[in-house]
Design a protein around this motif. Structure first.
Motif, PDB file in Angstrom:
ATOM      1  N   GLU A  62       0.833  -1.201   0.000  1.00 42.80           N
ATOM      2  CA  GLU A  62       0.000   0.000   0.000  1.00 42.80           C
ATOM      3  C   GLU A  62       0.869   1.253   0.000  1.00 42.80           C
ATOM      4  N   LEU A  63       1.912   1.243   0.819  1.00 36.79           N
ATOM      5  CA  LEU A  63       2.816   2.390   0.858  1.00 36.79           C
ATOM      6  C   LEU A  63       3.427   2.657  -0.512  1.00 36.79           C
ATOM      7  N   ALA A  64       3.817   1.613  -1.205  1.00 36.92           N
ATOM      8  CA  ALA A  64       4.411   1.773  -2.537  1.00 36.92           C
ATOM      9  C   ALA A  64       3.423   2.447  -3.492  1.00 36.92           C
ATOM     10  N   LYS A  65       2.151   2.077  -3.411  1.00 40.97           N
ATOM     11  CA  LYS A  65       1.128   2.704  -4.251  1.00 40.97           C
ATOM     12  C   LYS A  65       0.981   4.189  -3.918  1.00 40.97           C
ATOM     13  N   PHE A  66       0.937   4.482  -2.618  1.00 40.43           N
ATOM     14  CA  PHE A  66       0.784   5.868  -2.201  1.00 40.43           C
ATOM     15  C   PHE A  66       2.008   6.700  -2.557  1.00 40.43           C
TER      16      PHE A  66
ATOM     17  N   ALA B 299       2.575  20.048  -6.489  1.00 38.22           N
ATOM     18  CA  ALA B 299       3.430  20.423  -5.364  1.00 38.22           C
ATOM     19  C   ALA B 299       2.659  20.579  -4.058  1.00 38.22           C
ATOM     20  N   ASP B 300       1.495  21.237  -4.073  1.00 41.74           N
ATOM     21  CA  ASP B 300       0.759  21.454  -2.827  1.00 41.74           C
ATOM     22  C   ASP B 300       0.231  20.146  -2.254  1.00 41.74           C
ATOM     23  N   MET B 301      -0.218  19.249  -3.105  1.00 41.77           N
ATOM     24  CA  MET B 301      -0.691  17.941  -2.643  1.00 41.77           C
ATOM     25  C   MET B 301       0.469  17.047  -2.231  1.00 41.77           C
ATOM     26  N   ARG B 302       1.608  17.230  -2.854  1.00 39.31           N
ATOM     27  CA  ARG B 302       2.766  16.410  -2.531  1.00 39.31           C
ATOM     28  C   ARG B 302       3.168  16.605  -1.068  1.00 39.31           C
ATOM     29  N   LEU B 303       3.082  17.822  -0.564  1.00 37.41           N
ATOM     30  CA  LEU B 303       3.405  18.078   0.842  1.00 37.41           C
ATOM     31  C   LEU B 303       2.463  17.310   1.762  1.00 37.41           C
ATOM     32  N   LYS B 304       1.190  17.317   1.423  1.00 37.84           N
ATOM     33  CA  LYS B 304       0.203  16.573   2.215  1.00 37.84           C
ATOM     34  C   LYS B 304       0.511  15.072   2.148  1.00 37.84           C
ATOM     35  N   TYR B 305       0.759  14.571   0.959  1.00 35.08           N
ATOM     36  CA  TYR B 305       1.068  13.157   0.794  1.00 35.08           C
ATOM     37  C   TYR B 305       2.333  12.771   1.538  1.00 35.08           C
ATOM     38  N   ASP B 306       3.351  13.628   1.482  1.00 32.91           N
ATOM     39  CA  ASP B 306       4.603  13.316   2.171  1.00 32.91           C
ATOM     40  C   ASP B 306       4.391  13.190   3.676  1.00 32.91           C
ATOM     41  N   ALA B 307       3.553  14.049   4.236  1.00 33.85           N
ATOM     42  CA  ALA B 307       3.258  13.971   5.672  1.00 33.85           C
ATOM     43  C   ALA B 307       2.525  12.666   5.992  1.00 33.85           C
ATOM     44  N   GLN B 308       1.572  12.292   5.147  1.00 29.86           N
ATOM     45  CA  GLN B 308       0.840  11.038   5.354  1.00 29.86           C
ATOM     46  C   GLN B 308       1.775   9.840   5.249  1.00 29.86           C
ATOM     47  N   LEU B 309       2.635   9.863   4.245  1.00 36.45           N
ATOM     48  CA  LEU B 309       3.575   8.758   4.055  1.00 36.45           C
ATOM     49  C   LEU B 309       4.521   8.628   5.236  1.00 36.45           C
TER      50      LEU B 309
ATOM     51  N   GLU C 286       3.937   9.415   8.345  1.00 34.11           N
ATOM     52  CA  GLU C 286       3.167   8.818   9.438  1.00 34.11           C
ATOM     53  C   GLU C 286       2.999   7.313   9.229  1.00 34.11           C
ATOM     54  N   MET C 287       2.668   6.923   8.003  1.00 32.05           N
ATOM     55  CA  MET C 287       2.448   5.507   7.712  1.00 32.05           C
ATOM     56  C   MET C 287       3.743   4.709   7.845  1.00 32.05           C
ATOM     57  N   ARG C 288       4.856   5.276   7.396  1.00 29.66           N
ATOM     58  CA  ARG C 288       6.143   4.584   7.529  1.00 29.66           C
ATOM     59  C   ARG C 288       6.522   4.406   8.996  1.00 29.66           C
ATOM     60  N   GLU C 289       6.288   5.433   9.798  1.00 30.94           N
ATOM     61  CA  GLU C 289       6.603   5.343  11.224  1.00 30.94           C
ATOM     62  C   GLU C 289       5.781   4.241  11.890  1.00 30.94           C
ATOM     63  N   GLN C 290       4.511   4.150  11.532  1.00 34.01           N
ATOM     64  CA  GLN C 290       3.647   3.104  12.086  1.00 34.01           C
ATOM     65  C   GLN C 290       4.139   1.723  11.664  1.00 34.01           C
ATOM     66  N   ARG C 291       4.476   1.597  10.399  1.00 31.68           N
ATOM     67  CA  ARG C 291       4.987   0.322   9.905  1.00 31.68           C
ATOM     68  C   ARG C 291       6.287  -0.050  10.601  1.00 31.68           C
ATOM     69  N   ASP C 292       7.178   0.920  10.734  1.00 33.84           N
ATOM     70  CA  ASP C 292       8.469   0.659  11.378  1.00 33.84           C
ATOM     71  C   ASP C 292       8.292   0.218  12.829  1.00 33.84           C
ATOM     72  N   ALA C 293       7.351   0.835  13.519  1.00 39.48           N
ATOM     73  CA  ALA C 293       7.090   0.457  14.908  1.00 39.48           C
ATOM     74  C   ALA C 293       6.608  -0.990  14.992  1.00 39.48           C
TER      75      ALA C 293
ATOM     76  N   ASP D 187      -6.772   6.112   4.409  1.00 33.60           N
ATOM     77  CA  ASP D 187      -8.037   6.707   3.969  1.00 33.60           C
ATOM     78  C   ASP D 187      -7.876   8.190   3.648  1.00 33.60           C
ATOM     79  N   ARG D 188      -7.056   8.884   4.420  1.00 31.26           N
ATOM     80  CA  ARG D 188      -6.824  10.306   4.144  1.00 31.26           C
ATOM     81  C   ARG D 188      -6.069  10.472   2.829  1.00 31.26           C
ATOM     82  N   PHE D 189      -5.356   9.453   2.429  1.00 35.40           N
ATOM     83  CA  PHE D 189      -4.573   9.492   1.201  1.00 35.40           C
ATOM     84  C   PHE D 189      -5.452   9.366  -0.031  1.00 35.40           C
ATOM     85  N   ARG D 190      -6.574   8.712   0.124  1.00 39.21           N
ATOM     86  CA  ARG D 190      -7.449   8.424  -1.018  1.00 39.21           C
ATOM     87  C   ARG D 190      -8.268   9.589  -1.418  1.00 39.21           C
TER      88      ARG D 190
END
Length: 95
Positions: free
Chosen positions: A21-25, A34-44, A46-53, A92-95
């Motif tokens: 899922e992360l790879a898709k996002f 550019a403006d959406m990329r910042l939002k996506y980067d923040a979401q990614l 968060e998701m990576r940190e959760q996965r790493d934990a 879900d926020r990514f979609r």
């Protein structure tokens, strides 16, 4: 296969699904404006940190002895449910 091995395999499979899922996002973020990329980067992030934990918790369980593993399982189930819910919400926020 022992209960422990089956349990750990199930957790590993879930992490693999999260990685897919992360790879898709990540691909979607690269294509975003550019403006959406910042939002996506923040979401990614968060998701990576959760996965790493969860990967770290999985490694701890893999290193644990049979008795320790059994004691850790209940706590892991609760933590896993919380992390899975947080991951889904971020996705879900990514979609």
């Amino acid at each position: 296969m022992s209960d422990r091995d089956a349990y750990l395999d199930k957790l590993k499979a879930s992490i693999d699904e999260w990685n897919a899922e992360l790879a898709k996002f990540e691909a979607r973020a690269r294509e975003a404006e550019a403006d959406m990329r910042l939002k996506y980067d923040a979401q990614l992030k968060e998701m990576r940190e959760q996965r790493d934990a969860m990967e770290e918790r999985l490694r701890e369980m893999q290193r644990a002895g049979e008795d320790s593993w059994r004691r850790m399982r209940d706590g892991m189930d609760a933590a896993w449910d919380d992390m899975a819910r947080a991951f889904r919400e971020a996705a879900d926020r990514f979609r």
